[in-house]
Write a protein that holds these residues in place. Sequence first.
Motif, PDB file in Angstrom:
ATOM      1  N   PHE A  28      43.987  58.262  35.519  1.00 18.42           N
ATOM      2  CA  PHE A  28      44.654  57.052  35.476  1.00 18.42           C
ATOM      3  C   PHE A  28      44.591  56.624  34.086  1.00 18.42           C
ATOM      4  N   SER A  29      45.778  56.223  33.253  1.00 17.18           N
ATOM      5  CA  SER A  29      45.471  55.810  32.023  1.00 17.18           C
ATOM      6  C   SER A  29      44.923  54.361  31.789  1.00 17.18           C
ATOM      7  N   SER A  30      44.786  53.704  32.911  1.00 18.26           N
ATOM      8  CA  SER A  30      44.472  52.533  32.828  1.00 18.26           C
ATOM      9  C   SER A  30      43.647  51.813  34.270  1.00 18.26           C
ATOM     10  N   ALA A  31      42.972  51.006  34.299  1.00 19.25           N
ATOM     11  CA  ALA A  31      42.377  50.579  35.573  1.00 19.25           C
ATOM     12  C   ALA A  31      43.534  49.595  36.533  1.00 19.25           C
ATOM     13  N   LYS A  32      44.736  49.011  35.575  1.00 22.72           N
ATOM     14  CA  LYS A  32      45.765  48.808  36.325  1.00 22.72           C
ATOM     15  C   LYS A  32      46.462  49.789  37.327  1.00 22.72           C
ATOM     16  N   ILE A 104      38.093  43.447  45.181  1.00 17.98           N
ATOM     17  CA  ILE A 104      38.361  44.967  45.111  1.00 17.98           C
ATOM     18  C   ILE A 104      38.857  45.319  43.749  1.00 17.98           C
ATOM     19  N   ASN A 105      39.751  44.503  43.332  1.00 16.84           N
ATOM     20  CA  ASN A 105      40.324  44.744  41.829  1.00 16.84           C
ATOM     21  C   ASN A 105      39.491  44.663  40.884  1.00 16.84           C
ATOM     22  N   LYS A 106      38.422  43.685  40.761  1.00 16.63           N
ATOM     23  CA  LYS A 106      37.413  43.710  39.907  1.00 16.63           C
ATOM     24  C   LYS A 106      36.337  45.115  40.090  1.00 16.63           C
ATOM     25  N   LEU A 107      36.132  45.059  41.437  1.00 17.42           N
ATOM     26  CA  LEU A 107      35.319  46.724  41.444  1.00 17.42           C
ATOM     27  C   LEU A 107      35.992  47.709  40.974  1.00 17.42           C
ATOM     28  N   ILE A 108      37.458  47.856  41.113  1.00 18.91           N
ATOM     29  CA  ILE A 108      38.320  49.131  40.529  1.00 18.91           C
ATOM     30  C   ILE A 108      38.007  48.894  38.919  1.00 18.91           C
ATOM     31  N   ARG A 109      38.181  47.874  38.369  1.00 21.73           N
ATOM     32  CA  ARG A 109      37.901  47.778  36.992  1.00 21.73           C
ATOM     33  C   ARG A 109      36.785  47.930  36.365  1.00 21.73           C
ATOM     34  N   VAL A 110      35.785  47.713  37.343  1.00 22.73           N
ATOM     35  CA  VAL A 110      34.311  48.032  36.750  1.00 22.73           C
ATOM     36  C   VAL A 110      34.118  49.653  36.787  1.00 22.73           C
ATOM     37  N   ILE A 111      34.544  50.251  37.790  1.00 23.78           N
ATOM     38  CA  ILE A 111      34.356  51.528  38.304  1.00 23.78           C
ATOM     39  C   ILE A 111      35.112  52.265  37.182  1.00 23.78           C
ATOM     40  N   TYR A 112      36.295  51.730  36.638  1.00 25.38           N
ATOM     41  CA  TYR A 112      37.223  52.580  35.885  1.00 25.38           C
ATOM     42  C   TYR A 112      36.400  52.464  34.379  1.00 25.38           C
ATOM     43  N   GLY A 113      35.983  51.363  34.024  1.00 29.90           N
ATOM     44  CA  GLY A 113      35.212  50.941  32.808  1.00 29.90           C
ATOM     45  C   GLY A 113      34.032  52.162  32.685  1.00 29.90           C
ATOM     46  N   ILE A 114      33.177  52.074  33.727  1.00 34.31           N
ATOM     47  CA  ILE A 114      31.883  53.168  34.003  1.00 34.31           C
ATOM     48  C   ILE A 114      32.323  54.438  33.729  1.00 34.31           C
ATOM     49  N   CYS A 115      33.382  54.749  34.230  1.00 37.94           N
ATOM     50  CA  CYS A 115      34.011  56.151  34.341  1.00 37.94           C
ATOM     51  C   CYS A 115      34.537  56.556  32.829  1.00 37.94           C
ATOM     52  N   LEU A 125      26.488  41.371  30.925  1.00 37.49           N
ATOM     53  CA  LEU A 125      27.309  41.553  29.578  1.00 37.49           C
ATOM     54  C   LEU A 125      28.927  41.325  29.968  1.00 37.49           C
ATOM     55  N   SER A 126      28.959  40.466  31.064  1.00 35.65           N
ATOM     56  CA  SER A 126      30.253  40.344  31.710  1.00 35.65           C
ATOM     57  C   SER A 126      30.972  39.138  30.948  1.00 35.65           C
ATOM     58  N   PHE A 127      32.277  38.907  31.170  1.00 35.54           N
ATOM     59  CA  PHE A 127      33.098  38.091  30.429  1.00 35.54           C
ATOM     60  C   PHE A 127      32.625  36.713  30.687  1.00 35.54           C
ATOM     61  N   ASN A 131      26.899  35.970  26.442  1.00 35.31           N
ATOM     62  CA  ASN A 131      26.663  36.988  25.432  1.00 35.31           C
ATOM     63  C   ASN A 131      27.742  38.097  25.798  1.00 35.31           C
ATOM     64  N   TYR A 132      28.970  37.709  25.870  1.00 36.47           N
ATOM     65  CA  TYR A 132      30.025  38.838  26.249  1.00 36.47           C
ATOM     66  C   TYR A 132      29.956  39.737  25.304  1.00 36.47           C
ATOM     67  N   VAL A 133      29.927  41.248  25.502  1.00 41.05           N
ATOM     68  CA  VAL A 133      30.069  42.345  24.678  1.00 41.05           C
ATOM     69  C   VAL A 133      31.007  43.204  25.395  1.00 41.05           C
ATOM     70  N   SER A 134      30.651  43.525  26.701  1.00 41.76           N
ATOM     71  CA  SER A 134      31.392  44.343  27.448  1.00 41.76           C
ATOM     72  C   SER A 134      30.812  44.506  28.725  1.00 41.76           C
ATOM     73  N   ILE A 135      31.757  44.816  29.829  1.00 42.06           N
ATOM     74  CA  ILE A 135      31.107  44.856  30.978  1.00 42.06           C
ATOM     75  C   ILE A 135      30.490  46.246  31.382  1.00 42.06           C
ATOM     76  N   CYS A 136      30.462  47.259  30.517  1.00 41.01           N
ATOM     77  CA  CYS A 136      29.602  48.245  30.499  1.00 41.01           C
ATOM     78  C   CYS A 136      28.940  48.285  29.296  1.00 41.01           C
ATOM     79  N   GLU A 137      27.653  48.989  29.457  1.00 40.30           N
ATOM     80  CA  GLU A 137      26.744  49.252  28.439  1.00 40.30           C
ATOM     81  C   GLU A 137      26.513  50.585  28.224  1.00 40.30           C
TER      82      GLU A 137
END
Length: 141
Positions: A28-32, A104-115, A125-127, A131-137
């Motif tokens: 998928f090209s995006s989490a959306k 569920i949608n937040k979880l999908i966005r997190v899983i997508y970001g992690i992958c 580091l969440s929104f 100290n917002y940087v990114s949901i993933c480190e």
Amino acid sequence: MLLEEIDHDQNQQIKLHFIAEVKDVLRFSSAKKLIKYAGTDPVIKQSGKFRVNKHISKQGSPWLRNILFQMAVGVVTWEPYFREYFLRKKKEFKSYKKAMVAVINKLIRVIYGICKNGAYFNPSLSFYSKNYVSICEVSHA
């Protein structure tokens, strides 16, 4: 069997079912687009300036929605970040189901970001953190 072993087995089964349904998150090209594939994207009715978010589209896989719901229940139960997010959304929407769809949608966005980023989830580091940087480190290990 101990309760911990049963929980571990159920978690493994849910992970395997998720992978079987999605196959590869990165196709998928995006989490959306992954959210749309799951069918948890909102249906928007619009007429002129009038716009209403009605319900989820349910155009995706019902199996995937079921798996994601089970995953969302788990993260709301065990992960403080998602629990706080759920409680905030439940207060905002005044509905358990709508709050769970938001999780569920937040979880999908997190899983997508992690992958996509090859990273670990770091809720500090969440929104919503100062100290917002990114949901993933990105892992350096």
